[in-house]
Design a protein around this motif. Structure first.
Motif, PDB file in Angstrom:
ATOM      1  N   SER A  93       0.835  -1.198   0.000  1.00 44.50           N
ATOM      2  CA  SER A  93       0.000   0.000   0.000  1.00 44.50           C
ATOM      3  C   SER A  93       0.868   1.246   0.000  1.00 44.50           C
ATOM      4  CB  SER A  93      -0.929  -0.004   1.212  1.00 44.50           C
ATOM      5  OG  SER A  93      -0.182  -0.078   2.393  1.00 44.50           O
ATOM      6  N   ASP A  94       0.252   2.359  -0.259  1.00 45.95           N
ATOM      7  CA  ASP A  94       0.960   3.623  -0.423  1.00 45.95           C
ATOM      8  C   ASP A  94       1.796   3.973   0.807  1.00 45.95           C
ATOM      9  OD1 ASP A  94       1.654   5.872  -1.870  1.00 45.95           O
ATOM     10  OD2 ASP A  94       0.087   7.072  -0.942  1.00 45.95           O
ATOM     11  N   GLY A  95       3.039   4.311   0.554  1.00 45.33           N
ATOM     12  CA  GLY A  95       3.905   4.781   1.612  1.00 45.33           C
ATOM     13  C   GLY A  95       4.530   3.729   2.482  1.00 45.33           C
ATOM     14  N   VAL A  96       4.220   2.461   2.251  1.00 41.39           N
ATOM     15  CA  VAL A  96       4.820   1.417   3.064  1.00 41.39           C
ATOM     16  C   VAL A  96       6.290   1.274   2.657  1.00 41.39           C
ATOM     17  CG1 VAL A  96       4.280  -0.552   1.563  1.00 41.39           C
ATOM     18  CG2 VAL A  96       4.399  -0.872   4.013  1.00 41.39           C
ATOM     19  N   LYS A 113      14.156 -10.251  -4.648  1.00 38.24           N
ATOM     20  CA  LYS A 113      13.371 -10.372  -3.411  1.00 38.24           C
ATOM     21  C   LYS A 113      12.682  -9.048  -3.146  1.00 38.24           C
ATOM     22  CE  LYS A 113      16.313 -13.619  -0.933  1.00 38.24           C
ATOM     23  NZ  LYS A 113      17.171 -13.788   0.256  1.00 38.24           N
ATOM     24  N   VAL A 114      11.426  -9.113  -2.738  1.00 33.83           N
ATOM     25  CA  VAL A 114      10.662  -7.920  -2.360  1.00 33.83           C
ATOM     26  C   VAL A 114       9.978  -8.209  -1.034  1.00 33.83           C
ATOM     27  CG1 VAL A 114       8.739  -6.400  -2.946  1.00 33.83           C
ATOM     28  CG2 VAL A 114      10.253  -7.227  -4.752  1.00 33.83           C
ATOM     29  N   GLN A 115      10.216  -7.352  -0.055  1.00 34.46           N
ATOM     30  CA  GLN A 115       9.587  -7.496   1.257  1.00 34.46           C
ATOM     31  C   GLN A 115       9.045  -6.138   1.670  1.00 34.46           C
ATOM     32  OE1 GLN A 115      13.156  -8.740   3.357  1.00 34.46           O
ATOM     33  NE2 GLN A 115      12.187 -10.717   3.732  1.00 34.46           N
ATOM     34  N   THR A 116       8.018  -6.157   2.502  1.00 35.50           N
ATOM     35  CA  THR A 116       7.504  -4.909   3.053  1.00 35.50           C
ATOM     36  C   THR A 116       7.663  -4.943   4.562  1.00 35.50           C
ATOM     37  OG1 THR A 116       5.286  -5.827   3.196  1.00 35.50           O
ATOM     38  CG2 THR A 116       5.817  -4.569   1.213  1.00 35.50           C
ATOM     39  N   LYS A 117       7.876  -3.764   5.115  1.00 35.19           N
ATOM     40  CA  LYS A 117       7.867  -3.652   6.572  1.00 35.19           C
ATOM     41  C   LYS A 117       6.422  -3.471   6.981  1.00 35.19           C
ATOM     42  CE  LYS A 117      12.410  -1.905   7.669  1.00 35.19           C
ATOM     43  NZ  LYS A 117      13.181  -0.812   8.274  1.00 35.19           N
ATOM     44  N   CYS A 118       6.008  -4.202   7.952  1.00 35.78           N
ATOM     45  CA  CYS A 118       4.620  -4.156   8.385  1.00 35.78           C
ATOM     46  C   CYS A 118       4.376  -2.901   9.225  1.00 35.78           C
ATOM     47  CB  CYS A 118       4.301  -5.404   9.199  1.00 35.78           C
ATOM     48  SG  CYS A 118       2.619  -5.445   9.793  1.00 35.78           S
ATOM     49  N   PRO A 119       3.545  -1.968   8.730  1.00 38.73           N
ATOM     50  CA  PRO A 119       3.295  -0.743   9.491  1.00 38.73           C
ATOM     51  C   PRO A 119       2.708  -1.002  10.866  1.00 38.73           C
ATOM     52  CG  PRO A 119       2.306  -0.613   7.325  1.00 38.73           C
ATOM     53  CD  PRO A 119       2.809  -2.002   7.499  1.00 38.73           C
ATOM     54  N   SER A 120       1.878  -2.023  10.990  1.00 38.28           N
ATOM     55  CA  SER A 120       1.252  -2.277  12.288  1.00 38.28           C
ATOM     56  C   SER A 120       2.284  -2.675  13.336  1.00 38.28           C
ATOM     57  CB  SER A 120       0.178  -3.354  12.168  1.00 38.28           C
ATOM     58  OG  SER A 120       0.760  -4.573  11.783  1.00 38.28           O
ATOM     59  N   LYS A 121       3.425  -3.192  12.887  1.00 35.43           N
ATOM     60  CA  LYS A 121       4.471  -3.589  13.820  1.00 35.43           C
ATOM     61  C   LYS A 121       5.051  -2.374  14.532  1.00 35.43           C
ATOM     62  CE  LYS A 121       8.468  -6.591  13.877  1.00 35.43           C
ATOM     63  NZ  LYS A 121       9.320  -7.428  13.054  1.00 35.43           N
TER      64      LYS A 121
END
Length: 140
Positions: A93-96, A113-121
């Protein structure tokens, strides 16, 4: 004397196999660089690197049939194009913050490899409290 030669031979074979495995994995020698360094320095051209940036949601193009994903990452000064073949991360999603590993060639990043940092974390369970500005600070 014969056992000593066999032990040396086994050690040599184990070391050779270990070196082959280590050098065959591109992520074993990954270098982390910032977006501004990636785009400004020719030394990273065609090198396997890790970088991260904020996702520009409007740039995301997803071809589910061919599992091809393209998008843009940005930081305060730079924006790069990224191409990736594989599954699209869930919270794209936007800005993640997106972490990518791959090679930089001809002003396009080809991610393996593509990973996202979980904002809820970082901000709690509720995505309504998601703060894009806080994520920008994490990139510094």
């Amino acid at each position: 004397m014969g056992n000593k030669k066999i032990a040396i031979g086994i050690c040599f074979i184990v070391l050779a196999i270990g070196m082959l495995l280590f050098t065959s994995m591109p992520s074993a020698s990954v270098v982390e660089v910032k977006l501004k360094d990636l785009t400004k320095r020719e030394q990273y051209e065609n090198e396997y690197v890790l970088t991260q940036g904020m996702l520009k949601q409007s740039s995301v193009q997803w071809d589910a049939k061919r599992t091809q994903l393209s998008f843009e990452l940005y930081d305060e000064k730079e924006t790069i194009q990224v191409r990736y073949t594989g599954a699209k991360p869930d919270n794209f999603s936007d800005g993640v913050i997106v972490i990518i590993e791959g090679k930089w060639r001809n002003n396009i990043f080809y991610a393996e490899k593509v990973q996202t940092k979980c904002p809820s974390k970082y901000e709690g369970e509720d995505m309504k409290n998601y703060d894009k500005e806080m994520h920008k600070k994490l990139l510094d």
